[in-house]
Design an enzyme around this catalytic site. Sequence first.
Site, PDB file in Angstrom:
ATOM      1  N   CYS A   2      23.721 -28.976  24.685  1.00  0.00           N
ATOM      2  CA  CYS A   2      23.987 -30.378  25.026  1.00  0.00           C
ATOM      3  C   CYS A   2      23.904 -31.255  23.778  1.00  0.00           C
ATOM      4  CB  CYS A   2      22.969 -30.861  26.058  1.00  0.00           C
ATOM      5  SG  CYS A   2      22.823 -29.789  27.512  1.00  0.00           S
ATOM      6  N   ARG A   3      24.275 -32.502  23.933  1.00  0.00           N
ATOM      7  CA  ARG A   3      24.136 -33.516  22.884  1.00  0.00           C
ATOM      8  C   ARG A   3      23.448 -34.726  23.499  1.00  0.00           C
ATOM      9  NH1 ARG A   3      24.519 -31.255  18.180  1.00  0.00           N
ATOM     10  NH2 ARG A   3      23.274 -29.953  19.562  1.00  0.00           N
TER      11      ARG A   3
END
Length: 274
Positions: A2-3
């Site tokens: 994820c970011r």
Amino acid sequence: MCRWAAYRGEAIFLEELVTSPAHSLIEQSHCATRAKTATNADGFGIAWYGDRPEPGRFRDVLPAWSDCNLKSLARQIRSPLFLAHVRAATHGSTRRDNCHPFVHDTWSFMHNGQIDHFDRIRRPMEAMLDDAHFNARVGTTDSELLFLLALQFGLRERPLTAMSEAVGFVEQISLHLTGAARVRMTAAFSDGETLYAVRYSTDEFAPTLYAAPMGPKGSYCLVSEPLNDEADTWVEIPPSSAVILSAKGLEAAEFKPVSARIDMPQIRSVALAG
């Protein structure tokens, strides 16, 4: 992987991290440059603090780049402390309950990384929760369960110690039940006053984490990867580190998992029963 991006300081519009920068969080949702996967299209979420102790939250399963509501909200909401996340699923299906950030009372939490062997250790992880925290679980991700474990271990009173104990517990039971343990993570969490972040991995491959001053003096953002090409602005947070953003400014500390005192035969019986 994820970011995510988080901010604490003088109130700003969410768009200043989420949509406006050249390499904004929305840009990272389909073009991440410092992750295993460039695309993070399994949902998104934002949690922000305002006039009430509990955070507001908006989540959806759409890719962040295709949701006009996210862009509109980010343009209108101003907050002194917020968390924003775009998801690339490792554990748990693509549904709203599995999108970050997760919230419980005044606390918010988001995570990038994974817990190896989660399918085999999920049941004993859940068994450590009391009824209140177990019943608060609405999704199926390792991230939400790690958050609830940290709350169980005292996140409200001693945030970094509780997170250290939660990660240590996960490694301990994984090693006991599977013969191996690996946790890779960056996580951000807040009670609405202080913003905490940790970068850690059992091995040498910790997910990336950067910090930079932003806006008025004493305001900072923490991100999975820089929001622009101004290399001198961004400081990479080293592995096995924690960052604390408060009214005092930015502070750094060591982050090291702490082994919990647990009944391993009981944990094994719970795992077998599950």
